[in-house]
Design an enzyme around this catalytic site. Sequence first.
Site, PDB file in Angstrom:
ATOM      1  N   LYS A 156     -30.038 -18.995  54.587  1.00 35.44           N
ATOM      2  CA  LYS A 156     -29.532 -19.959  54.776  1.00 35.44           C
ATOM      3  C   LYS A 156     -27.578 -19.247  54.653  1.00 35.44           C
ATOM      4  O   LYS A 156     -26.951 -19.361  53.724  1.00 35.44           O
ATOM      5  CB  LYS A 156     -29.364 -21.442  54.318  1.00 35.44           C
ATOM      6  N   CYS A 199     -14.619 -14.676  44.176  1.00 34.24           N
ATOM      7  CA  CYS A 199     -15.431 -15.485  43.191  1.00 34.24           C
ATOM      8  C   CYS A 199     -14.465 -14.756  42.050  1.00 34.24           C
ATOM      9  O   CYS A 199     -13.838 -15.422  41.160  1.00 34.24           O
ATOM     10  CB  CYS A 199     -16.434 -15.805  42.851  1.00 34.24           C
ATOM     11  N   TRP A 253     -19.682 -16.526  53.438  1.00 35.56           N
ATOM     12  CA  TRP A 253     -19.019 -16.679  53.976  1.00 35.56           C
ATOM     13  C   TRP A 253     -17.772 -15.100  53.385  1.00 35.56           C
ATOM     14  O   TRP A 253     -17.775 -14.020  54.127  1.00 35.56           O
ATOM     15  CB  TRP A 253     -17.987 -17.097  54.950  1.00 35.56           C
ATOM     16  N   ASN A 254     -17.673 -15.075  51.949  1.00 33.19           N
ATOM     17  CA  ASN A 254     -16.418 -14.508  51.998  1.00 33.19           C
ATOM     18  C   ASN A 254     -17.060 -13.054  51.421  1.00 33.19           C
ATOM     19  O   ASN A 254     -15.894 -11.871  51.855  1.00 33.19           O
ATOM     20  CB  ASN A 254     -15.981 -14.824  50.246  1.00 33.19           C
ATOM     21  N   GLU A 260     -24.458 -18.891  42.180  1.00 30.59           N
ATOM     22  CA  GLU A 260     -23.264 -17.779  41.428  1.00 30.59           C
ATOM     23  C   GLU A 260     -22.133 -18.296  41.755  1.00 30.59           C
ATOM     24  O   GLU A 260     -21.737 -17.971  42.807  1.00 30.59           O
ATOM     25  CB  GLU A 260     -23.294 -16.413  42.215  1.00 30.59           C
TER      26      GLU A 260
HETATM   27  P1  NAP Z   1     -19.852 -23.510  50.128  1.00 30.76           P
HETATM   28  O1  NAP Z   1     -18.792 -24.557  50.535  1.00 30.76           O
HETATM   29  O2  NAP Z   1     -20.479 -23.819  48.200  1.00 30.76           O
HETATM   30  O3  NAP Z   1     -21.221 -23.299  50.958  1.00 30.76           O
HETATM   31  C1  NAP Z   1     -21.722 -21.727  50.007  1.00 30.76           C
HETATM   32  C2  NAP Z   1     -22.544 -21.671  50.993  1.00 30.76           C
HETATM   33  O4  NAP Z   1     -23.372 -23.116  50.974  1.00 30.76           O
HETATM   34  C3  NAP Z   1     -22.732 -21.995  52.742  1.00 30.76           C
HETATM   35  O5  NAP Z   1     -23.846 -21.281  52.949  1.00 30.76           O
HETATM   36  C4  NAP Z   1     -23.278 -23.407  52.763  1.00 30.76           C
HETATM   37  O6  NAP Z   1     -22.603 -23.761  53.708  1.00 30.76           O
HETATM   38  C5  NAP Z   1     -24.161 -24.057  51.634  1.00 30.76           C
HETATM   39  N1  NAP Z   1     -23.546 -25.195  51.586  1.00 30.76           N
HETATM   40  C6  NAP Z   1     -23.088 -25.705  50.612  1.00 30.76           C
HETATM   41  N2  NAP Z   1     -23.189 -27.123  50.515  1.00 30.76           N
HETATM   42  C7  NAP Z   1     -24.804 -27.103  50.954  1.00 30.76           C
HETATM   43  C8  NAP Z   1     -25.724 -28.035  50.309  1.00 30.76           C
HETATM   44  N3  NAP Z   1     -25.239 -29.398  49.745  1.00 30.76           N
HETATM   45  N4  NAP Z   1     -27.160 -27.988  50.661  1.00 30.76           N
HETATM   46  C9  NAP Z   1     -26.903 -26.454  51.365  1.00 30.76           C
HETATM   47  N5  NAP Z   1     -26.118 -25.816  51.715  1.00 30.76           N
HETATM   48  C10 NAP Z   1     -24.933 -26.094  51.366  1.00 30.76           C
HETATM   49  O7  NAP Z   1     -18.967 -22.056  49.174  1.00 30.76           O
HETATM   50  P2  NAP Z   1     -17.533 -21.984  49.666  1.00 30.76           P
HETATM   51  O8  NAP Z   1     -16.772 -22.832  49.410  1.00 30.76           O
HETATM   52  O9  NAP Z   1     -18.065 -21.843  50.955  1.00 30.76           O
HETATM   53  O10 NAP Z   1     -18.250 -20.529  49.145  1.00 30.76           O
HETATM   54  C11 NAP Z   1     -16.589 -20.278  48.408  1.00 30.76           C
HETATM   55  C12 NAP Z   1     -17.199 -20.641  47.132  1.00 30.76           C
HETATM   56  O11 NAP Z   1     -17.955 -19.369  46.411  1.00 30.76           O
HETATM   57  C13 NAP Z   1     -16.262 -20.588  45.558  1.00 30.76           C
HETATM   58  O12 NAP Z   1     -15.890 -20.831  44.794  1.00 30.76           O
HETATM   59  C14 NAP Z   1     -15.619 -18.268  45.516  1.00 30.76           C
HETATM   60  O13 NAP Z   1     -15.969 -18.839  43.795  1.00 30.76           O
HETATM   61  C15 NAP Z   1     -17.713 -18.269  45.187  1.00 30.76           C
HETATM   62  N6  NAP Z   1     -18.658 -17.584  44.920  1.00 30.76           N
HETATM   63  C16 NAP Z   1     -18.950 -17.176  44.396  1.00 30.76           C
HETATM   64  C17 NAP Z   1     -19.684 -15.870  43.787  1.00 30.76           C
HETATM   65  C18 NAP Z   1     -20.448 -15.383  42.314  1.00 30.76           C
HETATM   66  O14 NAP Z   1     -20.738 -14.173  42.504  1.00 30.76           O
HETATM   67  N7  NAP Z   1     -20.268 -16.183  41.539  1.00 30.76           N
HETATM   68  C19 NAP Z   1     -19.406 -14.907  44.919  1.00 30.76           C
HETATM   69  C20 NAP Z   1     -18.919 -15.419  45.867  1.00 30.76           C
HETATM   70  C21 NAP Z   1     -18.682 -16.306  46.427  1.00 30.76           C
HETATM   71  P3  NAP Z   1     -22.335 -24.510  54.978  1.00 30.76           P
HETATM   72  O15 NAP Z   1     -21.222 -23.106  55.486  1.00 30.76           O
HETATM   73  O16 NAP Z   1     -22.978 -24.824  56.220  1.00 30.76           O
HETATM   74  O17 NAP Z   1     -21.372 -25.477  54.570  1.00 30.76           O
END
Ligand code: NAP
Length: 458
Positions: free
Chosen positions: A155, A263, A131-132, A229
């Site tokens: 998704k 991130c 979402w960010n 990522e």
């Molecule tokens: P998250 O909980 O992992 O969610 C990210 C996405 O993954 C969402 O669409 C989430 O769906 C889905 N998801 C999570 N667990 C899943 C599973 N077991 N099965 C299927 N889908 C799943 O991450 P967040 O905490 O919201 O996002 C922030 C994180 O993203 C931070 O750690 C940030 O550093 C990282 N990020 C990394 C980058 C990069 O380029 N390296 C860029 C931006 C952000 P739901 O919302 O339905 O749970």
Amino acid sequence: MAYQTINPYTGKTVKTYDFISDGDLETALASAHALYKKWKASDALAERISQLRRLAAVLRRNEEQYAKIITGEVGKIISESRGEVELSASIAEYYADHGEEFMAPVPVPTASGRAYYLKQSTGVIFAVEPWNFPFYQVMRVFAPNFIAGNTMLLKHASICPSSAQAFEDAVKEAGIEEGAFKNLFISYDQVSKAIADPRISGVCLTGSERGGASVASEAGKALKKSSMELGGNDAFIILDDADMDVVKRMIAPARLYNAGQVCASSKRFIVTEKNYDRFVSDLIDVFSQVKLGDPMDENTTMGPLSSAQAKKDVLDAIDAGIRAGAQVLYGNKPVNHPGNFVMPTILTGITRDNPLYNKEVFGPVGEVFKVRDEEEAIALANDSSYGLGSTVFSRDLDRAQAAARRIEAGMTIINAPCLTQPDLPFGGVKNSGYGRELAELGFYTFLNEHMVYVPESK
Ligand code: NAP
């Protein structure tokens, strides 16, 4: 979790979206796969290039509308949402501009005949996004794959469904063929089902380590190529000879952009003794100038965090850090507003046994570490299970680049904050994931480099 738009400033539920059925998922898979096959059988590259240009134009035309959707759903200030829509348009344009060049066959040197490899599409790509940056993250996957002839199913995060829907509507408005891109409001179980489907040829996720490990293991079980990522706790290294006026200007973009929910934002400020006092005073000055408020108001410089849970996670992390001995140099006071606000906070005294030491805090929190010299700064930067980005500040560009080579990270920026642009590859190492997005490197992630060899006739 249900897909819901909850305004992070007011706390009001704006819209709820139903999960799709397994039948809808099958229809989406079939449509995406049929278009992939159709593109395979024809040479539609020129048409795709012009469609992608039209998408960039649609994004720019409707920028204000999309920016308001993003801000109303994830809480980032309106100017940052406009910037995100513009960045997404520029990624589309970048891949449209370079499409012909990136798709050209590459000669393979061999003394025994003629060889080259073709760059070919592989199928439907399944992307799980956070979402960010609700538009930018999707465009990073969509634009290169669309040019290459891969179709995409998305998704998106459950807290940004209106942005996901708006992106799909933009693709339709650009006249892009049905099947090229589809947003799916699906459950985790349906994600697993989709990943296992033979029509899916590649899987990518941007998000947390927890989400990444889960989706990557589903992809691994099904032998699907994947790209991850994930998070980071990036080091911002200030060497003895840094220009401290430049450093001061970079603090806000490095740590407070999107209320710290980036991130690759600088989560650990590592400063040599010489500049420590000056830096801490500048950091407090910058953090204390933040104007919290309504993210739609042009005068606000920081909005609420994206959700009540995000706020709780950050406050819990700060509390745990303090309990383990960290000291508060600034902030950490309640904000008198029902929105998901966290006061910008500066912590120091984080020792190796503190839970914050190796944790990504996804909010406006600056952690400051004092080190003796460059050696100690690099050792500390590398003492992390993450390896996404990093920044080095020094007046001596050779010295800064030599330091960059020693940092265990996917990206290092010299004398500037973390940043992203279409022509720079993005991604990390260690628990920050694998694979690259953007630029030419990001173009190849889900392609088949199909080798063709004509042996010399004897
Ligand atoms: P998250 O909980 O992992 O969610 C990210 C996405 O993954 C969402 O669409 C989430 O769906 C889905 N998801 C999570 N667990 C899943 C599973 N077991 N099965 C299927 N889908 C799943 O991450 P967040 O905490 O919201 O996002 C922030 C994180 O993203 C931070 O750690 C940030 O550093 C990282 N990020 C990394 C980058 C990069 O380029 N390296 C860029 C931006 C952000 P739901 O919302 O339905 O749970």
